[in-house]
Design an enzyme around this catalytic site. Structure first.
Site, mmCIF file in Angstrom:
data_model
loop_
_atom_site.group_PDB
_atom_site.id
_atom_site.type_symbol
_atom_site.label_atom_id
_atom_site.label_comp_id
_atom_site.label_asym_id
_atom_site.label_seq_id
_atom_site.Cartn_x
_atom_site.Cartn_y
_atom_site.Cartn_z
ATOM 1 C CG ASP A 64 45.874 36.053 34.282
ATOM 2 O OD1 ASP A 64 44.756 36.574 34.151
ATOM 3 O OD2 ASP A 64 46.413 35.361 33.396
ATOM 4 C CG HIS A 103 42.427 35.766 31.618
ATOM 5 N ND1 HIS A 103 43.788 35.849 31.838
ATOM 6 C CD2 HIS A 103 42.285 35.391 30.320
ATOM 7 C CE1 HIS A 103 44.431 35.543 30.717
ATOM 8 N NE2 HIS A 103 43.547 35.269 29.777
ATOM 9 C CB SER A 269 45.058 33.112 27.785
ATOM 10 O OG SER A 269 45.316 34.481 27.738
#
Ligand SMILES: [Ca+2]
Ligand SMILES: [Ca+2]
Length: 494
Positions: A64, A103, A269
């Site tokens: 990520d 994220h 996600s």
């Protein structure tokens, strides 16, 4: 709705599957996403316990934007893995593999955070492929996945989460190829199904990588009322759904701005790492199971029939944390098969396969020449190397390995070509690459054994060299985690 789309230098879009984001949300005691997945039907019962399993001892690779290791959700359980953007010089950050986007920290919290995550004691390995703007490219993801394969210790259960993806047409097959080899290597791979196109319209998850990989667990998103999320990609490549949030209720998790920061996001996600956390719980409970057993159990245990608005062709399955033991299977296939030459012998070594949950009883190694078996060795479960003697100089053979347990024989490996059999004379200078052969794309390193007694000397700085008898050397090859290949010439001393 804020749709984030990232573009790589090579104009290949790698998209973190996140649809909304808002910062500043306070941590919650019982996050609804955890409350929902430990019970079959609504309404929520206020209990988010995952039972006695915590994922302790299991690594979850988070591929990520990096992970803020100092976040209070992680309690020192974050290991800095590879940091590709920093290695590329595009966005150096300190510490390595930390997060300057958010994220990855959010995703890691859902997989393994202490109060917002599923596997509260798992080890998080931060594998950074997206930079501070969330940009990355396929080549970087491929490089990172190859690093994971080398870093992972064969025979130990592990999990990998990819909450991002790319259109298959944008060289996505390069990522798929690496994903398959990670699954063969013993890693349960969990991926997000994606959040639709640039206009927010969901599409078939079979058209993105790695969501299209059948043996990966591809996860769609549901909302707090069990509706399939309006943005979630669909189709036969989706294996199951998990809470990802919707317009009514988003998902709270750790954020990168401080060790006590939280935010709310929605997207596939967020759904994917919940499944990754569950996989870590199952792997902790039965660490020798083969990856496909864990993946299949997760899909089979999904709660059927509770989801609303399930698109045609998608499975009506919602993640359900059920930690009953998984029935054993036959063993998996051996990995890291290495062949080396020693006079007119070949030495074949390998890493033990997953045993399927029932102890290995034997491994059969077959040696083939021109497609015909010329020799066969049956060895016990703890043996991971055999020698075939009396072979023809200059010939290249093939080997096939197959392991067995009480349930039966596992699948055989493919036919693996050996190095050519080669006699080594005293004083001969020879490249080590000609003496041994390992799996593709893996780093090989050499060192000199203390037992060499100066019979064999190395011209450069390669590996383990064991004296067999005066003047003749045997080469031992071992893969070293994360090392650069060192393949040099060696001299066989008089
Ligand atoms: Ca509950
Ligand atoms: Ca699948």
């Amino acid at each position: 709705m804020k749709k984030v789309r990232y573009f790589a230098a090579a104009c290949v879009a790698l998209v973190p599957f996140l649809v909304t984001h808002a910062s500043g949300a306070a941590p919650v005691v019982t996050p609804w996403h955890l409350d929902r997945i430990n019970q079959v039907s609504l309404p929520l019962d206020g209990n988010s316990s995952m039972g006695n399993l915590t994922g302790a001892g299991i690594s979850i690779y988070i591929v990520d934007t990096g992970v803020l290791a100092s976040h209070e959700q992680f309690g020192g359980r974050v290991v800095a893995g590879i940091d590709v953007p920093t290695e590329n010089g595009s966005a150096p950050i300190v510490p390595v593999a930390s997060d300057c986007d958010g994220h990855g920290t959010h995703v890691a919290g859902l997989a393994a955070g202490s109060t917002v995550g599923v596997a509260t004691q798992a080890t998080i390995v931060s594998v950074r492929v997206l930079d501070c703007s969330g940009d990355g490219d396929v080549a970087d993801v491929v490089k990172a996945l190859q690093w994971v394969r080398a870093h992972h210790r064969s025979g130990t259960a592990a999990v990998l989460n990819l909450s991002l993806g790319v259109d298959l047409g944008d060289d996505g097959t390069a990522i798929d190829h690496e994903i398959l080899s990670l699954i063969d290597e013993g890693i349960v791979v969990v991926v997000a199904a994606g959040n639709g196109d640039a206009s927010g319209n969901p599409f078939n998850a079979c058209s993105i990588a790695p969501g299209d990989v059948a043996r990966a667990l591809t996860v769609g998103a549901s909302g707090s009322s069990d509706m399939v999320a309006y943005y979630s990609n669909y189709g036969s490549c989706v294996d199951l759904y998990a809470p990802g949030g919707d317009r009514l209720r988003s998902i709270t998790s750790s954020w990168f701005t401080s060790p006590t920061a939280y935010d709310i996001d929605a997207g596939t996600s967020m759904a994917s790492p919940l499944v990754a956390g569950y996989a870590a719980l199952l792997a902790q409970q039965q660490p020798t199971l083969c990856t496909d057993s864990i993946a299949n159990a997760i899909v089979e245990r999904g709660t059927q029939g509770v989801l609303l608005n399930v698109p045609a062709g998608s499975p009506s399955k919602l993640l359900n944390i059920n930690t009953a033991a998984i029935p054993p299977t036959v063993p998996g296939i051996a990995s890291n098969v290495i062949t080396s030459t020693d006079g007119n012998s070949l030495i074949v070594s390998w890493d033990k396969p997953c045993d399927g949950g029932s102890p290995l009883t034997k491994t059969t190694v077959s040696l083939l020449l021109n497609g015909k078996v010329v020799k066969r060795a049956n060895v016990d479960a703890n043996t991971t190397a055999v020698r075939f003697s009396g072979l023809s100089n200059g010939r290249t053979y093939q080997v096939v390995l197959k392991s067995e347990n009480a349930l039966g024989q596992g699948i055989a490996t493919s036919r693996i070509s050996t190095v050519p059999v080669r006699s080594i004379r005293r004083g001969q200078l020879i490249r080590t690459t000609l003496l041994a052969k390992g799996p593709e794309n893996l780093s090989l390193k050499w060192s000199v054994s203390s037992s060499s007694k100066r019979v064999c000397t190395l011209k450069m700085s390669p590996t383990r060299l064991v004296t067999l008898r005066t003047g003749i050397c045997r080469i031992g090859l071992r893969q070293i985690d994360g090392e650069v290949p060192v393949l040099r010439s060696l001299r066989i001393a008089p």
